[in-house]
Scaffold this motif. Structure first.
Motif, mmCIF file in Angstrom:
data_model
loop_
_atom_site.group_PDB
_atom_site.id
_atom_site.type_symbol
_atom_site.label_atom_id
_atom_site.label_comp_id
_atom_site.label_asym_id
_atom_site.label_seq_id
_atom_site.Cartn_x
_atom_site.Cartn_y
_atom_site.Cartn_z
ATOM 1 N N UNK A 257 0.865 -1.265 0.191
ATOM 2 C CA UNK A 257 0.049 -0.167 -0.100
ATOM 3 C C UNK A 257 0.795 1.243 -0.016
ATOM 4 N N UNK A 258 1.893 1.231 0.749
ATOM 5 C CA UNK A 258 2.830 2.574 0.836
ATOM 6 C C UNK A 258 3.534 2.618 -0.356
ATOM 7 N N UNK A 259 3.845 1.579 -1.106
ATOM 8 C CA UNK A 259 4.765 1.734 -2.301
ATOM 9 C C UNK A 259 3.672 2.289 -3.555
ATOM 10 N N UNK A 260 2.560 1.876 -3.330
ATOM 11 C CA UNK A 260 1.641 2.300 -4.551
ATOM 12 C C UNK A 260 1.141 3.791 -4.304
ATOM 13 N N UNK A 261 0.849 4.213 -2.726
ATOM 14 C CA UNK A 261 0.565 5.378 -2.415
ATOM 15 C C UNK A 261 1.708 6.329 -2.806
ATOM 16 N N UNK A 262 2.882 6.052 -2.635
ATOM 17 C CA UNK A 262 4.067 6.923 -3.062
ATOM 18 C C UNK A 262 4.059 7.292 -4.306
ATOM 19 N N UNK A 263 3.825 6.243 -5.440
ATOM 20 C CA UNK A 263 3.912 6.535 -6.737
ATOM 21 C C UNK A 263 2.826 7.195 -7.057
ATOM 22 N N UNK A 264 1.519 7.039 -6.579
ATOM 23 C CA UNK A 264 0.182 7.849 -6.724
ATOM 24 C C UNK A 264 0.634 9.588 -6.382
ATOM 25 N N UNK A 265 1.220 9.556 -5.197
ATOM 26 C CA UNK A 265 1.550 10.926 -4.718
ATOM 27 C C UNK A 265 2.715 11.623 -5.780
ATOM 28 N N UNK A 266 3.446 10.867 -6.218
ATOM 29 C CA UNK A 266 4.528 11.284 -6.964
ATOM 30 C C UNK A 266 3.816 11.674 -8.424
#
Length: 401
Positions: A257-266
């Motif tokens: 979840x954190x990996x996907x959230x970081x990519x989404x925020x980027x």
């Protein structure tokens, strides 16, 4: 400084392109003076640049475009085209030259509608420059219709039009297109060459430059970003902690979840400024008053722009995830090297404690399975599997080993 100075580790290719640019200059000069053109020329109307990620395919093509548009007065005195300082070189390098058109994938594909105006422009004479240059940065993303449009334009080019296609390999381009192009293959620059470029061109401290070049294994753009952007270093450090956080199912799901959230925020941060500027520019072009309503009949145009921006945000998120997966692959490659007692240089020397811990606690076979799981996640993302599902499956596979 010439246009070739930023091509790291591509000396042979630079020499070939410089020779082609000289012949191209002679062709234009001959046409302008009515003299006979050179009998043998190294210049041609279509070029295909291939090479691994980070080798600088697009940068090489853009440098060649700049050399073709060079208007330096030194050329009349025997100087080589591609000075890097004149208006033709500068505008081509920064992407504002009227006769250098760049096409990049907005989403996962380059659609026919994205190529329509570009193909039409390829049949026109240069407006201000010496050549009409069409640079396709992601030729591997051409779909069937857009590839056929490019094929027709490459088969029957205008006299002063040059196509430059960039792709990872020959196999990524239709055989009918690549057979009509002159092929140049770029190689991955050495770590030392990339580090030297960061010190020389970006003013980076030698130790930081060497660490960034080693961590990215010769990927020029990623090394530059890692050396100059603290946020990029923080994201990479977070990704390299993931292998130590997948000891249980809950840890796997949280890490995914954190990996996907970081990519989404980027992707969101990159899109906000660019999308807002595009929207305002289009509104102004359509005649909307400041803060007022849009003119009647323009809703469809605005909807097309919104769809394009949505595809681009999806692409940016996938690219950000792919970058994280690349870092993970390099991490497990280092683990495997330690397990096998290899003498190759460790890319992630700053995470050596974690590397040693995983190397001692697992077998080479399990490390290979983990590398395969990362590759499987990348393939799933390419097939448009929901990012969270693909990454969750990967983190569970990393736990299982």
């Amino acid at each position: 400084m010439t246009v070739w100075d930023d091509l790291v580790g591509q000396e042979k290719v630079s020499e070939q392109l410089a020779a082609a640019a000289r012949d191209a200059d002679a062709l234009v000069t001959a046409a302008g003076t009515g003299t006979a053109p050179p009998e043998a020329s190294k210049m041609t109307h279509a070029w295909l640049f291939t090479g691994p990620p980070g080798a600088g395919r697009s940068q090489t093509a853009r440098a060649f475009a700049a050399a073709l548009q060079c208007v330096s007065p030194d050329r009349a005195l025997g100087g080589a085209p591609g000075c890097g300082f004149c208006d033709g070189c500068h505008t081509a390098l920064v992407g504002t030259h009227a006769d250098v058109t760049t096409v990049a994938a907005v989403g996962t594909q380059i659609l026919a509608e994205d190529m329509r105006d570009t193909v039409r422009k390829s049949y026109t004479s240069p407006a201000t420059g010496r050549w009409q240059v069409i640079l396709v940065e992601d030729a591997e993303r051409l779909n069937e219709k857009s590839a056929n449009a490019v094929l027709k334009a490459v088969e029957e080019p205008a006299p002063r039009t040059v196509w430059m296609l960039c792709a990872p390999s020959l196999e990524d381009v239709l055989p009918t297109i690549r057979s009509r192009c002159r092929h140049l293959n770029l190689r991955t620059p050495s770590v030392d060459a990339v580090a030297d470029m960061l010190v020389r061109r970006e003013g980076i401290e030698p130790a930081v430059a060497a660490a960034a070049a080693r961590a990215t294994q010769g990927h020029v753009d990623r090394a530059r970003r890692l050396a100059t952007d603290p946020a990029a270093r923080e994201r990479r450090a977070s990704v390299l902690k993931l292998p130590l956080r997948v000891d249980d199912v809950g840890g796997c799901l949280r890490a995914a979840q954190e990996l996907v959230d970081a990519a989404t925020e980027d992707a969101k941060q990159l899109a906000e400024e660019r999308d807002g500027k595009e929207t305002e520019e289009l509104k102004a072009a359509l005649g909307a008053a400041q803060g007022g309503r849009m003119p009647r009949g323009t809703a469809g145009v605005m909807k097309d722009l919104e769809d394009k921006q949505k595809r681009r945000r999806t692409r940016t998120q996938r690219d950000s995830l792919d970058l994280a997966l690349t870092d993970l692959t390099a991490f497990y490659r280092d683990v495997l090297a330690l397990q096998l007692g290899s003498r190759i240089a460790i890319a992630n020397a700053d995470a050596e404690d974690a590397l040693q811990r995983l190397a001692r606690g697992s077998s080479p076979e399990s490390t290979l399975r983990r590398i395969d799981a990362i590759a499987g996640c990348r393939e799933a993302l390419d097939r448009n599997v929901a990012p969270l599902l693909a990454v969750e499956a990967m983190t569970m596979a990393l736990r299982a080993g």
